[in-house]
Design a protein around this motif. Structure first.
Motif, PDB file in Angstrom:
ATOM      1  N   UNK A 182       1.385   7.972  -0.250  1.00 48.61           N
ATOM      2  CA  UNK A 182       0.952   8.710   0.935  1.00 48.61           C
ATOM      3  C   UNK A 182      -0.328   8.158   1.554  1.00 48.61           C
ATOM      4  N   UNK A 183      -1.137   7.426   0.788  1.00 46.18           N
ATOM      5  CA  UNK A 183      -2.453   7.028   1.294  1.00 46.18           C
ATOM      6  C   UNK A 183      -2.723   5.534   1.202  1.00 46.18           C
ATOM      7  N   UNK A 184      -1.896   4.770   0.488  1.00 43.19           N
ATOM      8  CA  UNK A 184      -2.180   3.348   0.282  1.00 43.19           C
ATOM      9  C   UNK A 184      -1.956   2.575   1.582  1.00 43.19           C
ATOM     10  N   UNK A 185      -2.973   1.878   2.116  1.00 41.39           N
ATOM     11  CA  UNK A 185      -2.788   1.138   3.371  1.00 41.39           C
ATOM     12  C   UNK A 185      -2.146  -0.227   3.202  1.00 41.39           C
ATOM     13  N   UNK A 186      -1.939  -0.693   1.973  1.00 38.20           N
ATOM     14  CA  UNK A 186      -1.406  -2.039   1.777  1.00 38.20           C
ATOM     15  C   UNK A 186       0.067  -2.089   1.453  1.00 38.20           C
TER      16      UNK A 186
END
Length: 497
Positions: A182-186
């Motif tokens: 839900x939060x990992x930008x990669x």
């Protein structure tokens, strides 16, 4: 700028050798128009950055503004203009003579393998000797190793998450993986692989409830990640999600709680339409059309109807108000017999019918609550007479709601409900006593509903948000009886007592 010959060359480069000339002539101006659009946006980005040189990331920003996936990388290239044609450019590749290549001296042979000792560092200081590599070379080596490790780490991450979804959906590791999704930008490079995995595994595991629930949780986490560009893959992901909402059977065992899975999927569909509806304008209409067709199809199973109802409720009360309430009466004619023991002997189907009935009651009650809270004139005295007919629906609570004419004669005059005729009551009297009557359906509606065939439901919609919707809200007390009082605000409840 783009000619049909260019289109033909591009088609041949990707293996389309039989492209029609008419198609090439039609595609050329459209491609030129799209390229000009992107370049105009890129020039705007360049000017906003106070530059006079167009950069590669300006084009990437223009593609992002057009909701297109940006390019994975680019490099600066030098083109040379052809002297014969000013509109033709080419790469200036130097010609190499084969004779020079043959006559060139051979490189030195690598030395034999040997082992020798030298100092790497003395008191924390690296000595400047030929055997020690420069610091810049070491940093470049670490950077290349980091890139390779990043690709390997993503592959390991994908393998582990998919493995936990299929085998350990209830473990703590899988919950932590969902939180990181839900939060990992990669994770953008893994989005196409995750969407393909979800679509394929849902088709394979329609009889496995735990895996379906884990896949829906995985899809929801991806859709909630604000850092990934998932819009180009919605066309592959949404059909799989809709399948888990209105499929006939989800799971193999009777103990599988597929009702909760449909509720979870309905909220996922609603959040997806809310987030990406402004990007894809046909997303919400297509989802709504699928749910409405399932709801109005009497050949569908009750679990499918339940999923369609919960999906429309999650999309908002306007969907319920304009799509569900106008078709509530004919649908209850088919549903109420399935709730009784006389006609339906299977307990599982009776349980499903009661759940569908409860979903309809909650949806209608929420609409009633919102209408009573937002409208000041809804409970004002009616301007026309109120009729009572015998064409109402029968339900298990009918005995609690039915009042005989003998009992009504002992009630105060202003609390009577019209039976077999019209109650003449002035607006002044009703305002003084602070009471009102619940409008019922007219003879025409009752006769039409009585003569309808129970095997079909004619779809009805309400396009106006005023009186037409109120006409569908008033019969809710006729359909659900005293249960509607639970959804009536405290102040407005006095009008019905």
């Amino acid at each position: 700028m783009v000619t049909k010959e260019s289109i033909e060359v591009i088609a041949q480069s990707i293996g389309l050798s039989t492209l029609s000339p008419d198609v090439s002539a039609a595609l050329a101006p459209d491609v030129e128009y799209r390229v000009r659009e992107v370049m105009q946006e890129a020039i705007k980005c360049m000017r906003h950055a106070r530059r006079t040189t167009l950069m590669a990331h300006d084009v990437d920003s223009a593609l992002h503004f057009r909701n297109l996936e940006p390019t994975s990388g680019s490099k600066s290239m030098r083109f040379k203009r052809a002297p014969e044609n000013r509109d033709l450019y080419f790469f200036d590749d130097k010609d190499v003579e084969l004779k020079n290549v043959i006559e060139a001296p051979l490189p030195n042979a690598p030395p034999d393998a040997s082992v020798f000792l030298h100092w790497l560092a003395i008191d924390g200081i690296q000595p400047s000797i030929p055997q020690n590599s420069p610091l810049q070379a070491i940093s470049d080596l670490k950077r290349s190793e980091y890139k390779d490790d990043g690709l390997a780490a993503r592959q390991i991450y994908f393998d582990k998450v998919t493995e936990w979804a299929l085998t350990q959906s209830g473990s703590t590791l899988f919950r932590q993986a969902l939180a990181s999704l839900e939060i990992d930008p990669g994770l953008h490079p893994l989005v196409p692989f995750f969407t393909s995995f979800i679509a394929e595994e849902i088709v394979k595991n329609m009889d496995n409830y735990p895996i379906l629930l884990a896949l829906m949780r995985l899809a929801r986490s991806l859709l909630h990640n604000p850092h990934v560009h998932i819009e180009p893959y919605l066309h592959q992901l949404m059909p799989s999600i809709i399948t888990c909402l209105i499929a006939k059977r989800l799971g193999r065992r009777s103990s599988d709680n597929h009702w909760d899975l449909r509720n979870f999927t309905a909220s996922t569909v609603a959040s997806t339409c809310k987030r990406f509806g402004h990007v894809y304008h046909n997303l919400l209409p297509r989802v709504t059309r699928s749910l409405l067709h399932t709801f109005l199809d009497p050949t569908k199973a009750l679990p499918q109807h339940y999923g369609a109802i919960q999906g429309m409720v999650a999309l908002g009360l306007n969907m319920v108000r304009f799509l569900v309430l106008p078709n509530l009466g004919p649908y209850l004619l088919l549903l109420l017999p399935e709730m009784g023991l006389e006609k339906q002997k299977e307990e599982a189907k009776r349980h499903g019918a009661w759940l569908v009935y409860g979903a309809l009651m909650v949806a209608a009650g929420r609409c009633l609550y919102e209408r009573l809270k937002t409208s000041e004139t809804l409970l004002s005295p009616p301007t026309s007479s109120v009729w009572k007919t015998n064409g109402k629906l029968t339900s298990p609570r009918q005995s609690k709601r039915k009042a005989s004419s003998d009992n009504l004669t002992h009630q105060p005059p202003l609390k009577k409900i019209a039976v077999g005729g019209i109650i003449q009551m002035s607006s002044t009297q009703m305002q003084m006593r602070g009471t009102t009557t619940v409008p019922q359906q007219s003879h025409t509606d009752a006769d039409a509903r009585h003569h309808n065939s129970p095997s079909t439901i004619a779809p009805k919609t309400s396009a106006a948000a005023g009186t037409d919707v109120d006409n569908y809200l008033f019969p809710l007390f006729e359909y659900f009886g005293e249960s509607m009082l639970m959804f009536t605000p405290t102040h407005e409840l006095s009008f019905f007592l």
